[in-house]
Design an enzyme around this catalytic site. Sequence first.
Site, PDB file in Angstrom:
ATOM      1  N   SER A 168      44.864  38.004  40.655  1.00 31.60           N
ATOM      2  CA  SER A 168      44.168  38.844  39.676  1.00 31.60           C
ATOM      3  C   SER A 168      44.758  40.243  39.776  1.00 31.60           C
ATOM      4  O   SER A 168      45.346  40.601  40.809  1.00 31.60           O
ATOM      5  CB  SER A 168      42.667  38.905  40.019  1.00 31.60           C
ATOM      6  OG  SER A 168      42.035  39.959  39.311  1.00 31.60           O
ATOM      7  N   TYR A 181      35.081  39.403  45.547  1.00 29.90           N
ATOM      8  CA  TYR A 181      36.153  38.928  44.655  1.00 29.90           C
ATOM      9  C   TYR A 181      37.448  39.692  44.915  1.00 29.90           C
ATOM     10  O   TYR A 181      38.520  39.097  45.094  1.00 29.90           O
ATOM     11  CB  TYR A 181      35.704  39.098  43.202  1.00 29.90           C
ATOM     12  CG  TYR A 181      36.666  38.543  42.183  1.00 29.90           C
ATOM     13  CD1 TYR A 181      36.661  37.188  41.858  1.00 29.90           C
ATOM     14  CD2 TYR A 181      37.582  39.370  41.525  1.00 29.90           C
ATOM     15  CE1 TYR A 181      37.534  36.672  40.910  1.00 29.90           C
ATOM     16  CE2 TYR A 181      38.456  38.864  40.576  1.00 29.90           C
ATOM     17  CZ  TYR A 181      38.424  37.518  40.268  1.00 29.90           C
ATOM     18  OH  TYR A 181      39.299  37.001  39.332  1.00 29.90           O
TER      19      TYR A 181
END
Length: 283
Positions: A168, A181
């Site tokens: 990401s 995350y």
Amino acid sequence: MSSNGPFNTTLPNYRSQPQLLEGQAALVTGANSGIGRAVAIGLARAGARVAVNWVVGEEAANDVVAAIEKEGGKAVAVYADVSKEDDVAAMFKTAIEALGTIDILVPNAGLQRDAKVTDMTLAEWQKVMDVNLTGQFLCIREAVKEFDRRGVKQEVSVAAGKIICMSSVHEVIPWAGHINYAASKGGIQMMMKSLAQELAPRRIRVNAIGPGAIRTPINTDAWNTPEAYDKLMELVPYNRIGEPEDIAQAAIFLASDMADYITGVTLFVDGGMTCYPGFAEGG
Ligand code: NAD
């Protein structure tokens, strides 16, 4: 200098090879939704046989298999909770029996459990680590065993195996309220680079894709109203949301021999999000 001279003449002639992944087998985790679905279909369109992993939503996984078969490809749905060691081992056994081997692994399964730090439970922290980071480790370990067993088959690929971790932009962009995350994606970055270092001598390439804002169920609230979409675009210089197919194109490239000299990098596919657009007129 080798007898090939300055150029590696063992690389294929791409002009005569429109199907970049012909003869290869791929396993994509979390492949019944969003990015994983598009990557599975994209790899199949490029000629690969594909194992479509699912943990919830068997019907959606079967739909992906059906979509691939409708276009003349080969695919099989394979169950596993990627955070469970036994599930992952069983999934690889099933996939290898069905497809012959695995040449390409895309550990893509991931989730969010968002909370401010003082509200975050240990269970929320742990769940994200278990799926996003440990899940990738478990799948990579099984894939590398298969790559080592088979070795290079020149007629299929000049590498013994290719791993494309779904990371990401948050492997480098901090994200308040999402520390589990962001930490999992930062972990993926260093796992990927360390693996690339360890496995390159065995002709195994390890890279990552760093998606920006991609239109999938994981982030619906960020794009499904005009107000949310406009706010999101403040973070995207290219001024459009990414589509899952944008990620599939990058995965096809990184999996193919066109990327044979690329290992240990994250390819950001983010419309410029990692260019920190807040600094365009300031700083
Ligand atoms: P999604 O929610 O559509 O897909 C996630 C997939 O992972 C689903 O198929 C889900 O069932 C699967 N999954 C969850 N837990 C699992 C488990 N334990 N075992 C097996 N599968 C499991 O979301 P997406 O956007 O397609 O996300 C795919 C990946 O892309 C994730 O790793 C996510 O972090 C990453 N990503 C997405 C974006 C984005 O903007 N959509 C941006 C950056 C990174």
